[in-house]
Motif scaffolding. Structure first.
Motif, mmCIF file in Angstrom:
data_model
loop_
_atom_site.group_PDB
_atom_site.id
_atom_site.type_symbol
_atom_site.label_atom_id
_atom_site.label_comp_id
_atom_site.label_asym_id
_atom_site.label_seq_id
_atom_site.Cartn_x
_atom_site.Cartn_y
_atom_site.Cartn_z
ATOM 1 N N ARG A 146 40.137 35.198 38.029
ATOM 2 C CA ARG A 146 39.410 35.107 36.761
ATOM 3 C C ARG A 146 40.286 35.675 35.643
ATOM 4 O O ARG A 146 39.849 36.492 34.842
ATOM 5 C CB ARG A 146 38.086 35.886 36.849
ATOM 6 N N THR A 148 38.652 34.252 30.578
ATOM 7 C CA THR A 148 37.207 34.076 30.496
ATOM 8 C C THR A 148 36.876 32.584 30.444
ATOM 9 O O THR A 148 37.745 31.752 30.186
ATOM 10 C CB THR A 148 36.650 34.756 29.235
ATOM 11 N N ASP A 188 38.203 28.849 36.611
ATOM 12 C CA ASP A 188 38.960 29.931 37.239
ATOM 13 C C ASP A 188 40.457 29.711 37.058
ATOM 14 O O ASP A 188 40.956 28.585 37.198
ATOM 15 C CB ASP A 188 38.649 30.005 38.744
ATOM 16 N N GLY A 203 28.660 37.966 37.494
ATOM 17 C CA GLY A 203 28.820 36.553 37.196
ATOM 18 C C GLY A 203 27.614 35.861 36.590
ATOM 19 O O GLY A 203 27.510 34.626 36.664
#
Length: 209
Positions: free
Chosen positions: A122, A125, A129, A36
């Motif tokens: 996810r 992208t 979220d 992340g």
């Protein structure tokens, strides 16, 4: 310039191959998508979209789209030509790139990110979220299979994707075919013209970056 990359992701791989075909040496920073890093405050200052690739220019301008990055590099370093030498060639390369992106990459991403447990929460992208939708995974894989049939038909009558020489469209298609294996689509076993073309592309030094 500085290139923000992730060695395991397909979008920056297209730029890496483009850079390799141009024989450019650009300092590279690896971004840890798995953990992340793209969502951290520091990286958001570079790219608020929280994605790679990013090309940071000498004046601090950051390009965060694969096509935009490659277009900039093509204009600045025109030899060897990878995006067409005149209006028609450029249009053909961009036309194929758009089809590869929408019918290939987006379909594959839809299949992968709505199925893999690693992308729970996810599914898209970016900074926001989104939950997975399993039905989209099934549709994405089906769409990707349709596109591979179209690509195979194209390569039945052409040595390369857009023109009769290697271009940016071949880079995009090459990475897309590799990406298809992530959703268990046996492209090289199922489509012989893609296999022949993929073998030719694999012999290029840029295929190993």
């Amino acid at each position: 310039m500085k290139f923000y990359d992730c060695q395991t992701a397909p979008s920056p791989r297209r730029v890496r191959m483009f850079i390799a075909e141009k024989a450019l040496e650009i300092p590279t920073v690896q971004v840890d998508l798995r953990n992340g890093e793209q969502l951290t405050d520091d990286f958001r200052k570079i790219n608020p979209r929280c994605t790679v690739p990013v090309l940071e220019l000498e004046d601090g301008t950051c390009l965060n789209d694969t096509l935009a990055i490659c277009h900039y590099l093509e204009c600045r370093f025109p030899v060897p030509n990878l995006m067409g030498t005149d209006g028609l060639e450029q249009a053909l390369v961009l036309n194929w790139h758009e089809q590869i992106l929408t019918e290939g990459f987006i379909a594959g991403a839809e299949a992968l990110r709505n199925f893999s447990r690693g992308f729970q929460g996810r599914a898209l992208t970016g900074p926001t979220d989104f939950r997975q939708i399993p039905e989209l995974a099934e549709r994405g894989r089906a769409r990707l299979e349709v596109f591979m049939h179209v690509l195979d038909q194209r390569l039945a009558g052409s040595s390369c994707v857009a023109l009769e020489r290697f271009t940016f469209a071949d880079i995009a298609a090459f990475v897309c075919v590799e990406f298809a294996s992530w959703v268990k689509l046996p492209v090289l076993d199922q489509w012989p013209n893609i296999r022949r073309w993929q073998d030719d592309c694999s012999a290029r030094p840029s295929a190993s970056v």
